[in-house]
Design an enzyme around this catalytic site. Structure first.
Site, short mmCIF file in Angstrom:
data_model
loop_
_atom_site.label_atom_id
_atom_site.label_comp_id
_atom_site.label_asym_id
_atom_site.label_seq_id
_atom_site.Cartn_x
_atom_site.Cartn_y
_atom_site.Cartn_z
CG ASP A 34 -1.80 1.19 1.33
OD1 ASP A 34 -2.37 1.42 2.41
OD2 ASP A 34 -1.91 1.92 0.33
CB SER A 198 -1.95 14.53 -13.59
OG SER A 198 -2.39 14.47 -14.94
O1 LIG Z 1 -6.50 5.46 3.99
C1 LIG Z 1 -6.04 5.83 2.94
C2 LIG Z 1 -5.88 4.82 1.81
C3 LIG Z 1 -6.98 3.77 1.88
C4 LIG Z 1 -6.75 2.67 0.88
C5 LIG Z 1 -5.36 2.12 1.01
N1 LIG Z 1 -4.37 3.16 0.88
C6 LIG Z 1 -4.51 4.20 1.90
N2 LIG Z 1 -5.61 7.08 2.75
C7 LIG Z 1 -5.08 7.58 1.49
C8 LIG Z 1 -5.98 8.70 1.00
C9 LIG Z 1 -6.20 9.75 2.04
C10 LIG Z 1 -6.67 9.17 3.34
C11 LIG Z 1 -5.76 8.07 3.81
#
Ligand SMILES: O=C([C@@H]1CCCNC1)N1CCCCC1
Length: 329
Positions: A34, A198
């Site tokens: 992630d 972008s």
């Molecule tokens: O929780 C997340 C994502 C969820 C899905 C998995 N990646 C992280 N964030 C990214 C976007 C802003 C809020 C925090």
């Protein structure tokens, strides 16, 4: 050192899972890499049995290299409302032949129902910046930050694919994995994410609209989430697309032939084929399908999730001045 590991898509490319070996002897779990978060957390022997429905768990007491990080805790909430929390160990972590010692492995003592329901997902491996790692009282480094000193080059790459296995590589760039050249663009890591701008987008064969889109490259998010003005422009091109309030998103008949979506990176462009934008049926009848492009309303910035990233070969350059590289493939 370098490493290379497969990234296998789960149902409808909703997420991509990679094998990660933890401890001695190795305990291999399937983790979702992630780039939108910075905690490596796993289902474990400390996760309540009622919360474990099919997942493989990490048992630190069975690892001769595991050490409890005394007094350390973690707690994370994701943008989709899911969450988890628990205790912390350090242990040896091996990904695609790349071994790193004393990595913080966050053991789940609580997981929300969304994770319990994901039988194939044994945890997450955060690849955003260590500045947003949630371990207290002593913030921990990501696997990538721990690996960096040993890597041939301070990079990792994401090569996700539509409906088939892709790859994450660490420490090198496989120039045979993409077409043409890489275009690099600046990253603002001040909020802990791989955030970039972008400079424009296009729908189908249309001309580039110079509306810039600022967002994060997030392998852990399934869809492409962009400003509602962009969403409206895209679905206006599809006569039978409509906003379905019960689904909280745009849907269309699953048989629809979809226009592509192009996002600019510097002076280059990445084309997302229309078929990548048919995410999944919304019901078992399979007549109505949910769009892969939806609104970023309420987040504060856009999210270039898997729908966007799988159209490219992406370099996450973690050098002194972090940057992102994109190439078509
Ligand atoms: O929780 C997340 C994502 C969820 C899905 C998995 N990646 C992280 N964030 C990214 C976007 C802003 C809020 C925090």
């Amino acid at each position: 050192a370098t490493g290379s590991v497969v990234a296998t898509p789960a149902q409808y490319d909703a997420e991509y899972l990679s094998p990660v070996s933890i401890g001695t002897p190795a305990q291999t779990l399937m983790l979702d890499f992630d780039t939108g978060s910075s905690d490596l957390w796993v289902f474990s022997s400390e996760t309540p049995k009622s919360s474990v429905q099919g997942q493989t768990v990490y048992n630190p007491s069975k690892s001769s290299t595991a050490k409890k990080l005394s007094g350390a805790t973690w707690k994370i909430s994701y943008g989709d409302g899911s969450s988890s929390s628990g205790s912390v160990y350090t242990d040896k972590v091996t990904i695609g032949g790349l071994s790193v010692s004393n990595v913080a492995v966050e053991s789940a003592q609580k997981v929300s129902r969304e994770f319990t329901a994901e039988a194939d997902l044994d945890g997450l491996l955060g690849l955003a910046f260590s500045s947003i790692n949630t371990v207290q009282p002593t913030q921990q480094k990501t696997f990538f930050d721990m690996a960096k000193p040993s890597l041939d080059s301070a990079v990792f790459t994401a090569d996700l694919k539509y409906g088939k296995a892709g790859k994450y590589n660490f420490g090198y760039i496989d120039d045979s994995a993409y077409n043409g050249s890489l275009t690099y663009t600046a990253v603002d890591s001040s909020n802990g994410w791989w955030m970039f701008t972008s400079p424009g987008y296009a729908v189908g064969s249309g001309t580039l609209d110079s509306t810039s889109i600022t967002g994060i490259a997030d392998t852990g998010t399934t869809l492409l989430l962009v400003p509602s003005s962009v969403v409206t422009t895209y679905y206006k091109q599809i006569r039978n697309a409509r906003y379905d309030s019960s689904q909280a998103g745009y849907v269309f008949p699953c048989s629809t032939s979809l226009p592509s979506f192009t996002y600019a990176v510097g002076n280059s462009q990445i084309v997302i084929p229309g078929k990548y934008i048919n995410f999944a049926p919304v019901d078992s009848a399979g007549s109505s399908c949910f769009g892969g492009i939806q609104s970023d309303e309420g987040i504060g910035f856009s999210i270039f999730g898997d729908v966007a990233l799988k159209a490219a070969f992406v370099v996450f350059d973690g050098s002194q001045s972090p940057r992102l590289g994109f190439a078509s493939k």
